[in-house]
Motif scaffolding. Sequence first.
Motif, PDB file in Angstrom:
ATOM      1  N   ALA A  90       5.321   3.900   0.374  1.00  0.00           N
ATOM      2  CA  ALA A  90       5.404   4.804  -0.779  1.00  0.00           C
ATOM      3  C   ALA A  90       6.848   4.960  -1.249  1.00  0.00           C
ATOM      4  O   ALA A  90       7.126   4.939  -2.461  1.00  0.00           O
ATOM      5  CB  ALA A  90       4.814   6.163  -0.420  1.00  0.00           C
ATOM      6  N   VAL A  91       7.781   5.094  -0.304  1.00  0.00           N
ATOM      7  CA  VAL A  91       9.198   5.236  -0.657  1.00  0.00           C
ATOM      8  C   VAL A  91       9.712   3.980  -1.345  1.00  0.00           C
ATOM      9  O   VAL A  91      10.395   4.046  -2.371  1.00  0.00           O
ATOM     10  CB  VAL A  91      10.036   5.562   0.605  1.00  0.00           C
ATOM     11  CG1 VAL A  91      11.520   5.398   0.350  1.00  0.00           C
ATOM     12  CG2 VAL A  91       9.725   6.962   1.098  1.00  0.00           C
ATOM     13  N   GLU A  92       9.373   2.820  -0.797  1.00  0.00           N
ATOM     14  CA  GLU A  92       9.841   1.565  -1.388  1.00  0.00           C
ATOM     15  C   GLU A  92       9.214   1.343  -2.763  1.00  0.00           C
ATOM     16  O   GLU A  92       9.888   0.889  -3.689  1.00  0.00           O
ATOM     17  CB  GLU A  92       9.534   0.386  -0.463  1.00  0.00           C
ATOM     18  CG  GLU A  92      10.142  -0.914  -0.921  1.00  0.00           C
ATOM     19  CD  GLU A  92      11.663  -0.887  -1.097  1.00  0.00           C
ATOM     20  OE1 GLU A  92      12.161  -1.581  -2.017  1.00  0.00           O
ATOM     21  OE2 GLU A  92      12.360  -0.194  -0.340  1.00  0.00           O
ATOM     22  N   ALA A  93       7.944   1.667  -2.894  1.00  0.00           N
ATOM     23  CA  ALA A  93       7.293   1.535  -4.203  1.00  0.00           C
ATOM     24  C   ALA A  93       7.985   2.434  -5.222  1.00  0.00           C
ATOM     25  O   ALA A  93       8.222   2.022  -6.363  1.00  0.00           O
ATOM     26  CB  ALA A  93       5.813   1.880  -4.090  1.00  0.00           C
ATOM     27  N   GLU A  94       8.338   3.646  -4.810  1.00  0.00           N
ATOM     28  CA  GLU A  94       9.016   4.566  -5.722  1.00  0.00           C
ATOM     29  C   GLU A  94      10.381   4.016  -6.135  1.00  0.00           C
ATOM     30  O   GLU A  94      10.770   4.128  -7.296  1.00  0.00           O
ATOM     31  CB  GLU A  94       9.183   5.934  -5.063  1.00  0.00           C
ATOM     32  CG  GLU A  94       9.726   6.973  -6.010  1.00  0.00           C
ATOM     33  CD  GLU A  94       9.759   8.359  -5.410  1.00  0.00           C
ATOM     34  OE1 GLU A  94      10.771   9.055  -5.640  1.00  0.00           O
ATOM     35  OE2 GLU A  94       8.802   8.749  -4.734  1.00  0.00           O
ATOM     36  N   LYS A  95      11.088   3.389  -5.205  1.00  0.00           N
ATOM     37  CA  LYS A  95      12.374   2.769  -5.532  1.00  0.00           C
ATOM     38  C   LYS A  95      12.208   1.694  -6.601  1.00  0.00           C
ATOM     39  O   LYS A  95      13.117   1.433  -7.381  1.00  0.00           O
ATOM     40  CB  LYS A  95      13.011   2.144  -4.289  1.00  0.00           C
ATOM     41  CG  LYS A  95      13.586   3.124  -3.322  1.00  0.00           C
ATOM     42  CD  LYS A  95      14.179   2.383  -2.133  1.00  0.00           C
ATOM     43  CE  LYS A  95      14.681   3.327  -1.075  1.00  0.00           C
ATOM     44  NZ  LYS A  95      15.178   2.598   0.115  1.00  0.00           N
ATOM     45  N   GLN A  96      11.041   1.068  -6.607  1.00  0.00           N
ATOM     46  CA  GLN A  96      10.749   0.014  -7.580  1.00  0.00           C
ATOM     47  C   GLN A  96      10.111   0.574  -8.853  1.00  0.00           C
ATOM     48  O   GLN A  96       9.642  -0.170  -9.704  1.00  0.00           O
ATOM     49  CB  GLN A  96       9.836  -1.048  -6.951  1.00  0.00           C
ATOM     50  CG  GLN A  96      10.478  -1.799  -5.812  1.00  0.00           C
ATOM     51  CD  GLN A  96       9.565  -2.876  -5.236  1.00  0.00           C
ATOM     52  OE1 GLN A  96       8.513  -3.194  -5.772  1.00  0.00           O
ATOM     53  NE2 GLN A  96       9.991  -3.451  -4.124  1.00  0.00           N
ATOM     54  N   GLY A  97      10.050   1.897  -8.948  1.00  0.00           N
ATOM     55  CA  GLY A  97       9.498   2.525 -10.146  1.00  0.00           C
ATOM     56  C   GLY A  97       7.989   2.589 -10.165  1.00  0.00           C
ATOM     57  O   GLY A  97       7.383   2.660 -11.223  1.00  0.00           O
ATOM     58  N   SER A  98       7.383   2.564  -8.995  1.00  0.00           N
ATOM     59  CA  SER A  98       5.930   2.557  -8.897  1.00  0.00           C
ATOM     60  C   SER A  98       5.481   3.651  -7.922  1.00  0.00           C
ATOM     61  O   SER A  98       6.295   4.392  -7.385  1.00  0.00           O
ATOM     62  CB  SER A  98       5.467   1.178  -8.398  1.00  0.00           C
ATOM     63  OG  SER A  98       4.075   1.106  -8.381  1.00  0.00           O
ATOM     64  N   THR A  99       4.188   3.736  -7.731  1.00  0.00           N
ATOM     65  CA  THR A  99       3.609   4.630  -6.729  1.00  0.00           C
ATOM     66  C   THR A  99       2.457   3.913  -6.062  1.00  0.00           C
ATOM     67  O   THR A  99       1.945   2.916  -6.582  1.00  0.00           O
ATOM     68  CB  THR A  99       3.056   5.933  -7.360  1.00  0.00           C
ATOM     69  OG1 THR A  99       2.057   5.588  -8.314  1.00  0.00           O
ATOM     70  CG2 THR A  99       4.135   6.763  -8.006  1.00  0.00           C
TER      71      THR A  99
ATOM     72  N   PRO B 282       3.853  12.888  -0.973  1.00  0.00           N
ATOM     73  CA  PRO B 282       4.598  11.620  -0.965  1.00  0.00           C
ATOM     74  C   PRO B 282       3.694  10.391  -0.934  1.00  0.00           C
ATOM     75  O   PRO B 282       4.086   9.318  -1.399  1.00  0.00           O
ATOM     76  CB  PRO B 282       5.469  11.685   0.291  1.00  0.00           C
ATOM     77  CG  PRO B 282       5.328  13.039   0.854  1.00  0.00           C
ATOM     78  CD  PRO B 282       4.233  13.738   0.142  1.00  0.00           C
TER      79      PRO B 282
ATOM     80  N   ASN C 100       0.942  10.219  -2.561  1.00  0.00           N
ATOM     81  CA  ASN C 100       0.199  10.203  -3.817  1.00  0.00           C
ATOM     82  C   ASN C 100      -1.309  10.364  -3.579  1.00  0.00           C
ATOM     83  O   ASN C 100      -2.128   9.739  -4.244  1.00  0.00           O
ATOM     84  CB  ASN C 100       0.496   8.925  -4.609  1.00  0.00           C
ATOM     85  CG  ASN C 100       0.097   9.034  -6.065  1.00  0.00           C
ATOM     86  OD1 ASN C 100       0.166  10.121  -6.649  1.00  0.00           O
ATOM     87  ND2 ASN C 100      -0.338   7.942  -6.655  1.00  0.00           N
TER      88      ASN C 100
END
Length: 93
Positions: free
Chosen positions: A56-65, A87, A89
């Motif tokens: 989830a954290v890495e996806a958020e760094k990439q602008g995703s969820t 966190p 989602n």
Amino acid sequence: MADSTLQLPNSLVIQNVAEWKERFVALLANGGLPSLDASPLKDIDTAGLQLLLAVAVEAEKQGSTINWESTSSELQDFAKVLGVTEPLNLEPA
């Protein structure tokens, strides 16, 4: 982002978390995290939940969820107890 769905196993525990980490790393490296189907997931431990949080954290760094196609009550309950539904989602249970 990928349009496919990745079905999680019935068990995401310390014994198989490294294998699943490799899958997630490869998907994220290729810029696409598919929707996740966690309906088969009946056994999850803290290692499995930590992996999902890292994704989830890495996806958020990439602008995703993380997008869930479906979840299991076991995942929902465990995430709620540990206070990580937001966190991850996950919808509030």
